[in-house]
Enzyme design. Sequence first.
Site, PDB file in Angstrom:
ATOM      1  N   ASP A   1      25.087  74.676  39.117  1.00 19.61           N
ATOM      2  CA  ASP A   1      26.511  74.348  39.188  1.00 19.61           C
ATOM      3  C   ASP A   1      27.270  75.024  38.056  1.00 19.61           C
ATOM      4  O   ASP A   1      27.222  74.590  36.912  1.00 19.61           O
ATOM      5  CB  ASP A   1      26.713  72.837  39.112  1.00 19.61           C
TER       6      ASP A   1
ATOM      7  N   LYS B   1      33.149  75.964  34.641  1.00 18.87           N
ATOM      8  CA  LYS B   1      32.799  75.173  33.472  1.00 18.87           C
ATOM      9  C   LYS B   1      32.777  76.068  32.231  1.00 18.87           C
ATOM     10  O   LYS B   1      32.491  77.266  32.337  1.00 18.87           O
ATOM     11  CB  LYS B   1      31.396  74.574  33.615  1.00 18.87           C
TER      12      LYS B   1
ATOM     13  N   ARG C   1      30.218  65.643  45.640  1.00 19.08           N
ATOM     14  CA  ARG C   1      30.684  64.696  46.654  1.00 19.08           C
ATOM     15  C   ARG C   1      30.990  65.386  47.990  1.00 19.08           C
ATOM     16  O   ARG C   1      30.934  64.750  49.035  1.00 19.08           O
ATOM     17  CB  ARG C   1      31.911  63.941  46.131  1.00 19.08           C
TER      18      ARG C   1
END
Length: 506
Positions: free
Chosen positions: A273, A280, A354
């Site tokens: 991720d 990020k 999600r």
Amino acid sequence: MARRGSSSPFPSLPVVAWQPGLPVHGSSTWVVVVGEQDGLPAAAKEAGGRLGVDLDRLLEVQRATGFTPSAGATAAYPLLTGEVTEILLVGAGDGSANDLRHAGAAIARFGRGKDELTTVVAEGIDDAALQAFAEGVVLGSFSYTQKTVDAGKPAVGTVTLTDGSADKRQPVIDRGVVIGRTGWLARQLAITPSNEKDPSWLAARATEVAAATGLEVTVWDEKKLAADGFGGILAVGQGSTRPPRLIRLDYVPKGATKKTPYVVLVGKGITYDTGGLSLKPREGMVSMKRDMTGGGSVIATLSALRDLGANVRVTGLVCAAENMPSGTAYRPDDVIRHFGGRTTEVKNTDAEGRLVLADGLAYAVQELKPDVLVDIATLTGAIKVSLGAMLYGGMFATDDALADNLADAGRVSGEELWRMPLPAEYEDLISTPIADSVNSSKGPGSITAALFLKAFAGDLPWAHLDLSSIAESPADRFEYSVGATGAGARLLSTWLASETPTSGIG
């Protein structure tokens, strides 16, 4: 993952064996487990007599030099003559299962590089504590390295346990080894670097596990995902050159009927991720190889159910993708259509977990129709703000009995959960005029993430486990080694293998 040359998908674990009575010939190292209240086991005193060692005096000396029988504390004492060359005192704390798990892990760490340890425990140790002790031996033996020099000592070969009685306790130990194996396997999947691990790699490991344990396996590739409408998994994975996968594992117990309870587990399988276009910072990417901990725990849990004799049907769904930025990546303001048709407006591509879980939940509700639905993920950093690190995982649930059953399994397994609220008043924080909901908001992050997922769970009894708070260990401590913990595998295995995992639910 297995020993070189082995066809097994499982790691090579230490042998943990029960010895009725005191061994006539033990190993060169004897371990004595000492409780805070009970002191030395009676069998240890007998063993000390055979060895010509006054263990009461030895314990007194060690206490004087700072040893306390707190859980996992150790003190080694060399012997200058005889076949036994070393005695290790290990603290068992209050003698609870949790403290015995810590003691087992301490013994495993001490035993690295040794062929065998002979371990004396308190007479009459109950099944729960003995099982936890075996779990600790397995978990404390874990290591992972790709070093070509100074790779460290291998795990202890055999740990022989005895309380001096004639009792036969091997089945209890075997159960502990299987539970410990789930934690080891989930940890190894999570700690594998992402230049090796991608969605197809994870699917291949799940397929190996299925073949070894009698599970049915189905894998959706990117073409089948598109044909079947899994828009969330496809969107998150479309920025990577390594395409996404949906992995389904099915366990059916012997003698199952239409009345056999049916549970579906849905695991987040983000094999790396970066945050996608909502990139990020560098520090935030470190350890994101373990962002598939939920999916890895689902695979590890399914691998153990037949050995544990679980009496529920279980399907595990692992929603696997790599979240990367590129010219083909999904964007903030995109609208995704999930399996079944519900839509999501993307506001943050780093809230990707999600999105993939939503597809898995919707598929479970519409196609599988289970009695109970549970998803598991390293979903939010916000849960760490709420619960801190390494004590509790977050749990959200729509059914009180389900929440209680999971919490009980958490206490037994040592992977404890803290129930969090699901207030309807916060649903406005994820509303939008563009789609059925948004995937990110400025509100309480772990709660709004859970509310987002709740909409995909339908009317089924549902629980969401957000385990980011216990997914990473900062140091070697008790049954954890530094790095990924494989959180959730022991919890789920303990729950599903209990006598009545779905009792009171619905």
